[in-house]
Motif scaffolding. Sequence first.
Motif, short mmCIF file in Angstrom:
data_model
loop_
_atom_site.label_atom_id
_atom_site.label_comp_id
_atom_site.label_asym_id
_atom_site.label_seq_id
_atom_site.Cartn_x
_atom_site.Cartn_y
_atom_site.Cartn_z
N THR A 279 0.84 -1.21 0.00
CA THR A 279 0.00 0.00 0.00
C THR A 279 0.87 1.25 0.00
O THR A 279 0.58 2.23 -0.70
CB THR A 279 -0.92 0.01 1.23
OG1 THR A 279 -1.73 -1.17 1.21
CG2 THR A 279 -1.83 1.24 1.22
N GLN A 282 2.19 2.37 -3.31
CA GLN A 282 1.24 2.97 -4.24
C GLN A 282 1.33 4.50 -4.23
O GLN A 282 0.69 5.16 -5.04
CB GLN A 282 -0.19 2.54 -3.90
CG GLN A 282 -0.48 1.09 -4.28
CD GLN A 282 -1.93 0.73 -4.06
OE1 GLN A 282 -2.59 1.27 -3.18
NE2 GLN A 282 -2.43 -0.20 -4.85
N LYS A 305 -3.73 -0.18 -8.56
CA LYS A 305 -3.28 -1.51 -8.18
C LYS A 305 -2.21 -2.05 -9.11
O LYS A 305 -1.49 -2.99 -8.76
CB LYS A 305 -4.47 -2.48 -8.14
CG LYS A 305 -5.46 -2.16 -7.02
CD LYS A 305 -6.60 -3.18 -6.99
CE LYS A 305 -7.57 -2.87 -5.87
NZ LYS A 305 -8.69 -3.85 -5.82
N TYR A 307 0.25 -0.19 -10.09
CA TYR A 307 1.45 0.58 -9.73
C TYR A 307 2.03 1.35 -10.92
O TYR A 307 3.22 1.56 -11.00
CB TYR A 307 2.53 -0.33 -9.12
CG TYR A 307 2.07 -0.99 -7.85
CD1 TYR A 307 2.25 -0.37 -6.61
CD2 TYR A 307 1.45 -2.23 -7.87
CE1 TYR A 307 1.81 -0.97 -5.45
CE2 TYR A 307 1.01 -2.84 -6.70
CZ TYR A 307 1.18 -2.20 -5.48
OH TYR A 307 0.75 -2.79 -4.33
#
Length: 456
Positions: A279, A282, A305, A307
């Motif tokens: 997380t 990100q 998600k 990246y």
Amino acid sequence: MEIFFIKALQLILSLSLLVVLHEGGHFLFAKFFKIRVEKFCLFFDPKFTLFKFKPKRSDTTYALGWLPLGGYVKIAGMIDESMDTEQMKQPVQPWEFRAKPAWQRLLVMLGGVLVNFVVAFLLYAAVLFTWGETYVPIRNMTHGFKFNEEAQKIGFRDGDILLGTDHKTYKKFDSSIYRDLSEAHSARVLRQGKEMTISMPGDLNMLTMIKEQPRFVEVLMPSLIDSVVPGSPAANAGLQAGSRVVAYNGKQMQTINEFSIIAGTQQDMLASASAADSTKLQHASVVVLQPGRTVADTVQLTLGKDYKMGIMWHNPMNKEYATAHEEYGLLASIPAGVSHGWHVLTGYVDDLKYLFTADGAKSVGSFATIGDLFPKSWDWCMFWELTAFISLMLAFINILPIPALDGGHAFFLLCEIVMRRKLSDKFMERAQMIGMVLLMALMAFALFNDFCRFIL
């Protein structure tokens, strides 16, 4: 999945054509010397065939096998992959392979290889005649090249334009440059408008030069944003086309080459990161120099998600560098095609020395590796170029003096000519069996490498 089927279809079509032509070479020489060919089969057919027919007044059955790993012609009176030893126990017939003089049998065995060589050269000539050659002259690549640490220790600098070595002058940038640089004792570059000469070791490992990250030399790609995907993290943060990225997550960068290394490191971190760490990854900090600005801005991005920022990089090879195009008439295309094919063949043969290294052994592949060479969308020019390359590759491999290959049979026939006596059928049976075992072991090793490369 669509890409997989497009690549697979190109591979099957290419190999089918080459197998038919290769086996057709054996077939034509056998027929010319009045040797009976009992079967002509595309693909292998253990236990059963998908289709077969035998024309009237013909000794040959034509068949389609179900195992797409090659093909064969079954020539009467010859010890081959069929291992038909019962036929060899019968009296010799005048239409059998074993009844003919050694020189005729030698030509029959070399027929497939000869056809593969001729087909490759003709295909290269046909490609040049049909499409010509479009390329970016290396002097037009004004941003120059990006060099890794090893290359910079030798004397190269980012932005140098490679001109050539003591072996040759470069026309364009392609994979053959790595081979040339690995063997060169000096290289010529254009640096800030001045031509310079750099001393080279002369014995660099080409595989290492290519496999290292970053590579020994790559096209320098400035970190310039070409476009921004609507609704992406980059678009939401206000990044614009024409902006230059100068840092990512605290790491300075001037080129896409450097960003690729940073992104690769991030992927490695993701592979072993916990959910909480994933997380955190990100969130990205990007320093950009917007168009018309002299002061860089720091922009915070919240990645999705996948990246990814959602930007398309500017590629000078497609949008900036001027290309050159050469047309070839019919008479000019033939010697040009033969010359290009010979250059490809000698390069391939020279590269085989790396097979005896650890990295070289890992590069051995089977059908998945060959299939991955084909483009993701259908391109007839690329298809025929790759078919010509595979034809050369098959020809050279088949001519190696390994039992069960054409080269092995040819080698034993040359021994027979020199010694002026035939080798025994028992010896030939054992040699054929050993050769088949070796080939199956090599195929198993290649399949294992493909499995590790594409599945694991």
